[in-house]
Design a protein around this motif. Sequence first.
Motif, PDB file in Angstrom:
ATOM      1  N   UNK A 114     -12.714  20.433  18.144  1.00  0.00           N
ATOM      2  CA  UNK A 114     -13.081  20.589  16.740  1.00  0.00           C
ATOM      3  C   UNK A 114     -13.610  21.998  16.539  1.00  0.00           C
ATOM      4  N   UNK A 115     -13.872  22.355  15.281  1.00  0.00           N
ATOM      5  CA  UNK A 115     -14.311  23.713  14.978  1.00  0.00           C
ATOM      6  C   UNK A 115     -13.125  24.668  15.034  1.00  0.00           C
ATOM      7  N   UNK A 116     -13.289  25.794  15.750  1.00  0.00           N
ATOM      8  CA  UNK A 116     -12.227  26.791  15.814  1.00  0.00           C
ATOM      9  C   UNK A 116     -11.018  26.293  16.585  1.00  0.00           C
ATOM     10  N   UNK A 117     -11.174  25.246  17.421  1.00  0.00           N
ATOM     11  CA  UNK A 117     -10.077  24.754  18.244  1.00  0.00           C
ATOM     12  C   UNK A 117      -9.255  23.696  17.518  1.00  0.00           C
ATOM     13  N   UNK A 118      -9.581  23.425  16.255  1.00  0.00           N
ATOM     14  CA  UNK A 118      -8.830  22.463  15.475  1.00  0.00           C
ATOM     15  C   UNK A 118      -7.948  23.165  14.445  1.00  0.00           C
ATOM     16  N   UNK A 119      -7.783  24.459  14.558  1.00  0.00           N
ATOM     17  CA  UNK A 119      -6.928  25.195  13.640  1.00  0.00           C
ATOM     18  C   UNK A 119      -5.466  24.834  13.886  1.00  0.00           C
ATOM     19  N   UNK A 120      -4.738  24.633  12.803  1.00  0.00           N
ATOM     20  CA  UNK A 120      -3.314  24.273  12.897  1.00  0.00           C
ATOM     21  C   UNK A 120      -2.486  25.553  13.017  1.00  0.00           C
ATOM     22  N   UNK A 121      -2.556  26.186  14.183  1.00  0.00           N
ATOM     23  CA  UNK A 121      -1.825  27.430  14.411  1.00  0.00           C
ATOM     24  C   UNK A 121      -0.317  27.204  14.343  1.00  0.00           C
ATOM     25  N   UNK A 122       0.130  25.973  14.625  1.00  0.00           N
ATOM     26  CA  UNK A 122       1.564  25.690  14.602  1.00  0.00           C
ATOM     27  C   UNK A 122       2.216  25.893  13.254  1.00  0.00           C
ATOM     28  N   UNK A 123       1.433  25.886  12.181  1.00  0.00           N
ATOM     29  CA  UNK A 123       2.014  26.124  10.860  1.00  0.00           C
ATOM     30  C   UNK A 123       2.609  27.520  10.735  1.00  0.00           C
ATOM     31  N   UNK A 124       2.101  28.471  11.527  1.00  0.00           N
ATOM     32  CA  UNK A 124       2.615  29.836  11.446  1.00  0.00           C
ATOM     33  C   UNK A 124       4.044  29.947  11.947  1.00  0.00           C
ATOM     34  N   UNK A 125       4.505  28.974  12.716  1.00  0.00           N
ATOM     35  CA  UNK A 125       5.860  29.027  13.282  1.00  0.00           C
ATOM     36  C   UNK A 125       6.865  28.193  12.500  1.00  0.00           C
TER      37      UNK A 125
END
Length: 491
Positions: free
Chosen positions: A132-143
Amino acid sequence: MADDPSSQSFFPLECRDQYQEAEQYYNNPLRVENRALKDEILSLKRLLRENSILWNSPMDAGHAPKRIKTRLTRSSFISASSVNSCPPLPVEIQLQILTHALTAKDPIIDPLCKLKMENLSEQEQKGRKHGYGQYQLAIGLLATCKAYHAEGTRILWTRNEFVFTTHQALREFCNVPFKFRSKVERVTLRIIAHYYDEEKKCPPPGPRRLRPIRNGGNAPARQRTVRVTDRPKEESTLARKGFRSYTWTQVIDFLSALRPPFDPSHTGSNPRPRLLPGLKSLRMDFVDFPAGFLRSADMELHSLAFHDLGCTLDELMVTGLPDCVYAAKVLIDLTGMVKDDGLLLKCKAAFIAKTNHLSARADCAPIAQVVRSWKPLAKEWGENFPDDFDEDEWDFHDYHDHHHHHPIGDLPVMPPAPEEEGHPESAWLERRTIWKRVPTSRDSAERKWVEFGRVMGTPVGPYSEARDVDDEGELVCPTCGIMHDPAGWEL
């Protein structure tokens, strides 16, 4: 107890650790990415060899199978393009989803660099473990598509706050495009003091008790226990060994990382921008900086803070700075980064270094002060000084706006911090004051209005008719009779 090695105390030698510098070079993100790409290429080559395919022989274009366009392939392409396109939602809704998915609740720690667990607090380690926190960012949306990648990258680097625990992580931030870096207005530098030991005759690995130093007065000298990293003994050379520290030199490395990075596309006609040209608020957390035994930094710190980064911040918060003469000099140098009429906040330590983590301290209220708030009064007094005034007694070093030229050369006129609007009406009718919004506590985002006096830069306190007098003589030092910064009158 006298024979117990853990009860002994030592003076550390201040220097950079060669092992740590070598580790940072090895874990450089570009080198890590190159190693990963090399491993991927080797695995692909191995897969081709296992299937009797020559990986280094170019395929003849004449023998390549031709793609036949049929109705089936065209319909498949149309259906695939419709699936990969953006969902049929309004653009505003899509941007809200991206903002919610790519904005962390807590600051992002050491982006683009390998994270060290011992530099995190217990709560931050727990967040990394449970996701949770910074590790719950949905980085996959960038791809997903180019539109999401462009908008999501902008949101990721402009909507989040960042914490840097090593100067190497701060330097790697230059890989972020400048159009995003220029919009970062607030960062936190977590400067953790490091202590190293590589002599067998010293106590075993673990905490060390530093030799107590009396700072004057009747206060008893107290020992301080710090976390020490054990190092293997190096080869026999004349280099410094034994018990060493990396403290004030680390502050120099952090500030040096804020200077303009190298940009091959930069033209010589324009000035090189700093790493974070839009930075307005800076927080510096000093962790495990005991008082007394640490020697002050050299003139390089003064040159970085007062000259290279001078008058660039609207607000500076310093936590955990020890109460000693050496730390007081460092604080004076760091104040040079704050603009005139800027806000300086001093707080107790936010963390204490344990064996494998940082222990968070209780929240506390900051001590606030306005930096160089006396200059507008001195400028007004200098423009209206009497004709018989002796200019030789003017302190040109601390105040040079009266003359067009400075004794050491022409210096640019740096703009003061912007005046904050919406403050309450002042009860002081004649006394010149300045209003600032001050945080209610060290870790709180809530702020309150505080009124400061321009002469000393401290809160004015309750209204008093006897003190409500506008006297320019308050700016003249009672010791030397010269007008200069009131903060240095006692010195």
